[in-house]
Design a protein around this motif. Structure first.
Motif, PDB file in Angstrom:
ATOM      1  N   ARG A 144      32.847 -30.528  37.975  1.00  9.64           N
ATOM      2  CA  ARG A 144      33.590 -29.624  38.843  1.00  9.64           C
ATOM      3  C   ARG A 144      32.932 -28.248  38.939  1.00  9.64           C
ATOM      4  O   ARG A 144      32.835 -27.663  40.023  1.00  9.64           O
ATOM      5  N   ARG A 166      33.355 -23.068  32.145  1.00 10.32           N
ATOM      6  CA  ARG A 166      34.381 -22.848  33.157  1.00 10.32           C
ATOM      7  C   ARG A 166      34.078 -21.539  33.875  1.00 10.32           C
ATOM      8  O   ARG A 166      33.589 -20.585  33.261  1.00 10.32           O
ATOM      9  N   SER A 171      37.514 -23.712  40.337  1.00  9.94           N
ATOM     10  CA  SER A 171      37.880 -24.427  39.120  1.00  9.94           C
ATOM     11  C   SER A 171      38.903 -25.532  39.366  1.00  9.94           C
ATOM     12  O   SER A 171      39.147 -26.358  38.478  1.00  9.94           O
ATOM     13  N   HIS A 172      39.505 -25.576  40.548  1.00  5.10           N
ATOM     14  CA  HIS A 172      40.504 -26.602  40.847  1.00  5.10           C
ATOM     15  C   HIS A 172      40.054 -27.529  41.979  1.00  5.10           C
ATOM     16  O   HIS A 172      40.863 -28.306  42.490  1.00  5.10           O
TER      17      HIS A 172
END
Length: 515
Positions: A144, A166, A171-172
Motif C-alpha cells: 500500500r 507507513r 495510507s487507506h
C-alpha cells in the motif's frame, strides 16, 4: 570557441568543455555527435546501476542503482528482477563493483518486482548517526505505501528488510495500486530526515514528510502538493540555508528528455516557492539525484540525470549525465548547460593486468548489430611471438537472441580481413552474456607470430534478437580495423575509424603463466 568552467569536488577537478576534447580529460557524458557514452568499472565492465543516486560516506562515493543486466524489462511479464547494485569510488571515475545490496533472486523478491509487476526502483541510502545504521529506501508497487526499507552496518550492505513503513499520504488506498512513486531521502543538519515522494493519487504531486528518528517510517508531519501534479522524481537538498526541490517536469518515466524544474523553501515542509524550469530535456534524460558533496566549508551540488536508452523498456544500455549545478548570487539555480562535451578529469588509473593490446575504456558507445544476417571482425597486430593466452571483448545481448554467439580467430590478409580457415573457434552460450556490456573472455592458447595480424570474428545464427559490442568511432586503435559482412556479401567491408573495446594477452611460448 572553447568554454571552460572548473569546479573542485573533494580533490577531483571537473573540467567542462564545449566544442573541443581535452587531451587530458576522460570520462565524457557524450561524444562529439551527442551519443551517450558508456561508463565502465575498474574491471572494464559497464556500470549497471540506474535510477538511483550518488552518496558520499566517510570520503568514499557510492553509486546506487537498479540493475538491468539479467534482462529486467518493464512491462515484460516474463522478465526477471535483477536487484539493486552499488559501486564505490574515491574520485567519481574509477568505480569498483561492490555487488548487490541484498539477494533479489528469491521467490519473494521476484514476485514483488519482476516484469509481471510495476517493478522496484530508485534505491536511496542515508546514514543515521544515532542508530549507526545505513538506511535504504526503495520504491515498490506490491504494497500500500509504495516503499520498503532496509538497514545495514555498512554502505554496501548486505541490507536487511525492516518493518513496512507507513506514510501520511494514501495510507487507506488499495494494496498494490499506483499510490506513491519516485522518491528521495534527505538528512538535515539537525539530524532529522525527510522523504520527498510522488503522490500518484494526486496525479504526480510531490509530498515531503518527516521521517521517524530511526528513519524507518513516516511521522505524519508532511506538506502535500508541493507541486500541483504531472511531476515526479524529486531531489531534495539544502544550500546556504535554502532548501531546494528539483523534480521531473513533466513526469515522463523512461523518457529520453523531459524537463527539470525546482522550487525553494526556508524549511523542508515549506512554504515552497513557485517553480523555475532549468532545462527542457534534462540533458537527454530525467532527473535522478542531487548530491551535496562537502569540501571544508563549501559544497558542490552534483546533478544526475538518467539518460534512458531511447525509451527502451530494458535500460541495461542507458547511461547518465552528471554535472555540478551552478547558482546565481541570490541562490537561484542557473539553467543546465548540457554542452557538446563535458568531462571529468580522472585522478589515477587502477592497477590492472598488463595486456599486450588494450583499447582502453574511454569514449565507447554501444552497438547491437551482430545478427544472423550480419557479422563483425576486429583485426589486431601481434608485436611479439608467443601464446595467445586470452582475448576479452566487451559484449552484450538484446531482444532475446535464439542462438549462441560464435567467436573465431583468423590470420589476417594485407587488408586486415580474415583469410583461410579459422585457427580458433569458440561458441559462447547466450545465457552467459548479459544485457549490460561486460568483458567476455576466450582463451585460445594458440601460438602467434610477431608482426602477424590476426582477426577476431563475431557471428551468430540467431534468427531473432542480437548481440552487441562496445565501440569507439574516434580512430583510437591504429593496429587494426573493424569490418562488417552481411549475408548477401561475399567479403568483409572495412568501417573506417571504428574500434571495438578489446584486450589481447600474450605469454611467452615456454611460460606457463601470463606476464
Amino acid at each position: 570557441m572553447i568554454k571552460i568552467k572548473i569546479s573542485i569536488i573533494a580533490g577531483m577537478v571537473f573540467l567542462l568543455l564545449s566544442g573541443a576534447l581535452s587531451s587530458a580529460g576522460q570520462g565524457v557524458n557524450f561524444d562529439s555527435k551527442g551519443r551517450q557514452l558508456l561508463r565502465f568499472d575498474v574491471l572494464g565492465n559497464a556500470v549497471d546501476a540506474h535510477d538511483g543516486e550518488i552518496a558520499c560516506f566517510n570520503g568514499t562515493y557510492y553509486l546506487y542503482g537498479t540493475s538491468y543486466d539479467c534482462g529486467y524489462e518493464w512491462g515484460n511479464k516474463g522478465a526477471p528482477f535483477c536487484g539493486f547494485k552499488v559501486y564505490a569510488s574515491k574520485d567519481l571515475y574509477n568505480w569498483e563493483d561492490k555487488g548487490f545490496l541484498f539477494d533479489a533472486t528469491t521467490a519473494i523478491w521476484q514476485s514483488r518486482c519482476n516484469g509481471a509487476t510495476y517493478g522496484c526502483y530508485r534505491p536511496h541510502v542515508i546514514y543515521n548517526a544515532k542508530t549507526r545504521r545505513y538506511v535504504l529506501w526503495i520504491n515498490v508497487y506490491d504494497n500500500r505505501v509504495g516503499y520498503r526499507v532496509f538497514t545495514s552496518a555498512t554502505p554496501t550492505g548486505p541490507f536487511t528488510e525492516a518493518a513496512e513503513p507507513r506514510l501520511a499520504v494514501n495510507s487507506h488506498m488499495p494494496v498494490a495500486g499506483l499510490n506513491n512513486g519516485d522518491h528521495d531521502t534527505f538528512v538535515d543538519e539537525d539530524g532529522k530526515a525527510y522523504l520527498a515522494y510522488t503522490d500518484w493519487r494526486a496525479k504526480g504531486a510531490i509530498v515531503i514528510e518527516r521521517l521517524s528518528d530511526d528513519f524507518l517510517t513516516g511521522t505524519g508531519e508532511c506538506v502535500q502538493s508541493v507541486t500541483p501534479g504531472n511531476t515526479e522524481a524529486p531531489c531534495l537538498f539544502k544550500r546556504d540555508g535554502i532548501y531546494y526541490l528539483i523534480y521531473s517536469d513533466p513526469n515522463c518515466g523512461y523518457c529520453s528528455g523531459t524537463g527539470t524544474s525546482y522550487r525553494t523553501a526556508p524549511a523542508p515542509l515549506g512554504p515552497w516557492s513557485d517553480p523555475v524550469k532549468i532545462s527542457d530535456n534534462s540533458c537527454g534524460g530525467q532527473p535522478s539525484f542531487v548530491s551535496a558533496i562537502k569540501i571544508n566549508s563549501e559544497a558542490v551540488y552534483l546533478y544526475g540525470s538518467d539518460l534512458w536508452n531511447n525509451a527502451a523498456k530494458n535500460e541495461a544500455l542507458a547511461n547518465y549525465f552528471w554535472a555540478p549545478l551552478s547558482f546565481t548570487p541570490s541562490g537561484g539555480i542557473a539553467p543546465l548547460d548540457c554542452m557538446e562535451r563535458q568531462q571529468f578529469i580522472k585522478t589515477k588509473k587502477p592497477v590492472q593486468a598488463k595486456a599486450a593490446i588494450s583499447t582502453g575504456a574511454d569514449g565507447f558507445s554501444s552497438s547491437d548489430d551482430i545478427t544472423g544476417e550480419q557479422q563483425y571482425a576486429q583485426s589486431f597486430m601481434v608485436k611479439r611471438s608467443g601464446i595467445l593466452d586470452k582475448i576479452t571483448v566487451t559484449l552484450f545481448k538484446n531482444n532475446y537472441p535464439d542462438a549462441d554467439l560464435v567467436t573465431e580467430i583468423y590470420k589476417a590478409d594485407s587488408g586486415n580481413l580474415p583469410q583461410g580457415t579459422a585457427v580458433y573457434t569458440k561458441s559462447i552460450p547466450s545465457a552467459v552474456i548479459g544485457w549490460a556490456p561486460k568483458n567476455i573472455t576466450v582463451s585460445p592458447g594458440i601460438a602467434v607470430k610477431e608482426k602477424q595480424a590476426y582477426v577476431i570474428v563475431l557471428r551468430t545464427s540467431a534468427t531473432k534478437g542480437s548481440f552487441g559490442f562496445a565501440c569507439n568511432n574516434q580512430d583510437i586503435y591504429a593496429g587494426g580495423k573493424v569490418a562488417v559482412r552481411k549475408n548477401n556479401e561475399e567479403e568483409f567491408q572495412v568501417i573506417p575509424g571504428l574500434c571495438l573495446k578489446f584486450e589481447v594477452f600474450i605469454r611467452p611460448e615456454k611460460s606457463g603463466v601470463a606476464p
